[in-house]
Write an enzyme that holds these catalytic residues in place. Sequence first.
Site, PDB file in Angstrom:
ATOM      1  N   CYS A   1      45.137  32.948  40.446  1.00 30.78           N
ATOM      2  CA  CYS A   1      46.292  33.518  41.142  1.00 30.78           C
ATOM      3  C   CYS A   1      46.576  32.719  42.418  1.00 30.78           C
ATOM      4  O   CYS A   1      46.863  31.533  42.329  1.00 30.78           O
ATOM      5  CB  CYS A   1      46.095  35.009  41.404  1.00 30.78           C
ATOM      6  SG  CYS A   1      47.625  35.874  41.824  1.00 30.78           S
TER       7      CYS A   1
ATOM      8  N   HIS B   1      45.484  36.683  35.537  1.00 27.02           N
ATOM      9  CA  HIS B   1      44.147  37.142  35.902  1.00 27.02           C
ATOM     10  C   HIS B   1      43.267  37.279  34.659  1.00 27.02           C
ATOM     11  O   HIS B   1      43.308  38.306  33.981  1.00 27.02           O
ATOM     12  CB  HIS B   1      44.229  38.493  36.610  1.00 27.02           C
ATOM     13  CG  HIS B   1      44.831  38.413  37.972  1.00 27.02           C
ATOM     14  ND1 HIS B   1      44.084  38.155  39.101  1.00 27.02           N
ATOM     15  CD2 HIS B   1      46.112  38.523  38.390  1.00 27.02           C
ATOM     16  CE1 HIS B   1      44.871  38.124  40.150  1.00 27.02           C
ATOM     17  NE2 HIS B   1      46.116  38.342  39.756  1.00 27.02           N
TER      18      HIS B   1
ATOM     19  N   GLU C   1      40.257  37.901  34.600  1.00 22.07           N
ATOM     20  CA  GLU C   1      39.309  39.005  34.844  1.00 22.07           C
ATOM     21  C   GLU C   1      39.944  40.372  34.617  1.00 22.07           C
ATOM     22  O   GLU C   1      39.268  41.393  34.666  1.00 22.07           O
ATOM     23  CB  GLU C   1      38.729  38.900  36.261  1.00 22.07           C
ATOM     24  CG  GLU C   1      39.633  39.393  37.391  1.00 22.07           C
ATOM     25  CD  GLU C   1      40.740  38.417  37.757  1.00 22.07           C
ATOM     26  OE1 GLU C   1      40.894  37.404  37.063  1.00 22.07           O
ATOM     27  OE2 GLU C   1      41.467  38.689  38.740  1.00 22.07           O
TER      28      GLU C   1
END
Lengths: 226, 276
Positions: A85, A188, A190
């Site tokens: 990001c 993202h 994650e």
Amino acid sequence: MKQARVVVFDYGMGNIRSVSRACAKAGGDVRVVTDPGDFDPSLTDGLVLPGQGHFGACVQRLRTVGLDQAVLDWVQEDRPFLGICVGMQILAEWSEEDSAPGLGVLPGRCVRVGGPGLTVPHMGWDCQTWPVQTRLFAGTVPGTRFYYCHSYGLSPGLGHGVEETVSSYGVPFLAALERSNLWATQFHPEKSSADGLVLWKNFLASCLAARSSPPVSGARVSEREA
Amino acid sequence: MTGSSLAVRVVPCLDVDCGRVVKGVQFVEIRDAGDPVELAARYDEEGADELVFLDITASHERRDTIYDVVERTADEVFMPLTVGGGVRSLSDVRALLHCGADKVSMNTAAVDNPRLVAQAADRFGAQCIVVAIDARRNEQPASGRAQDMSPTAAEDISWTVYTHGGRTPTGLDVLGWAREVIRLGAGEILLTSMDRDGTKQGYDLPLLRSLRQVIDVPIIASGGVGDLSHLVEGVVQGQADAVLAASIFHFGEYTITEAKQELANAGVTVRRTKCM
């Protein structure tokens, strides 16, 4: 089985917990580092730079805590790196969002995304053009969606040596890039559920691969464990 | 939204009281529907695009239970997580983000102290600051009372912002308040119709459309979903970026997969996961 040793830089501007947990879930041996004095490149296989918030604030905080030089050195040696990001954006030279310059690891600039009829931030699960052959996306299928949450993105066209995965939201922007061992994602991984974990596993694999065939430039290589 | 491949988000909301998931019907009757982490994992497997935890814990002594819930969930489930309810200060926002929340939602605190929205957005970024607005229709003037909630009703309706879980009218106009919090830096609006919440009659579509016309940040539609056609209405007629529902998912009436299928059948772009 060998475990990739990954350091996540915590400079106060990212979702450190989620990043660390996802990396660990994928099999990484994760350490969070907040102080440059605690960072030992010789005991590290991969470096992760998360980032959320404003471009300028992220660059400034990274410099204030003194982790910027560690990033530059690491990338200079072409060791496995993952920026996420705003941790991707600040690799660029500058952003429309702020007057502060970025780290300048990559050429180019970040532009605001969006356009008529599009809500900003660009928030949710979106597609990207299918990368031809990138290690980051290995094992995922065309059309896979990842989770985005951003208002700015790096403009495509960084030039020779950069493998670009492009997405578009009003304007084209880089969903992800690879330049040898320097990887970065605007989305993202994650937060992208099972597909995100595939990407983490790919990153860990690249960390282990680099450990077994380290870059020739590193005098530190001999200090690393076998 | 047109002109992009971005998927509309299907968002289950879990009301959390002292670490357990409950769902209020019109905020009065409460039923227990399970463990938050287990539910989150199930929703992730089904392909939910985001989760909202609304902390409704009343007692101050038990307020810390939400941190434990967020931590345990974020450690197990790798999907976007928004947390709201009882957020009063910048340190509350920081603590929730630190526990693994991706976005923090503010309601009463934003009304009491609008500067908090600006400070939080400035410090953590607009992308993680959600302002939740609980909206209730104002009585209509003589031309017609607010009985008619159909989509064809005249759209000169107005709504008032309520706080404290829908109990306290603020006198603020919903559309004006939304514009104000976005000016302050909010990155998303979670819009709940108090008139519809718990009724299973569907979203307040004129409310959604009216807000869509005045703001350009994402809107999460909330309040009133009773079946899957309401989700479609929220997107197609209400122009919402995300559709939130609670009880229809918790009590097994519909799965997320079925919700996605219904939306896809209506031509809405959704994220399809492997199990679909």
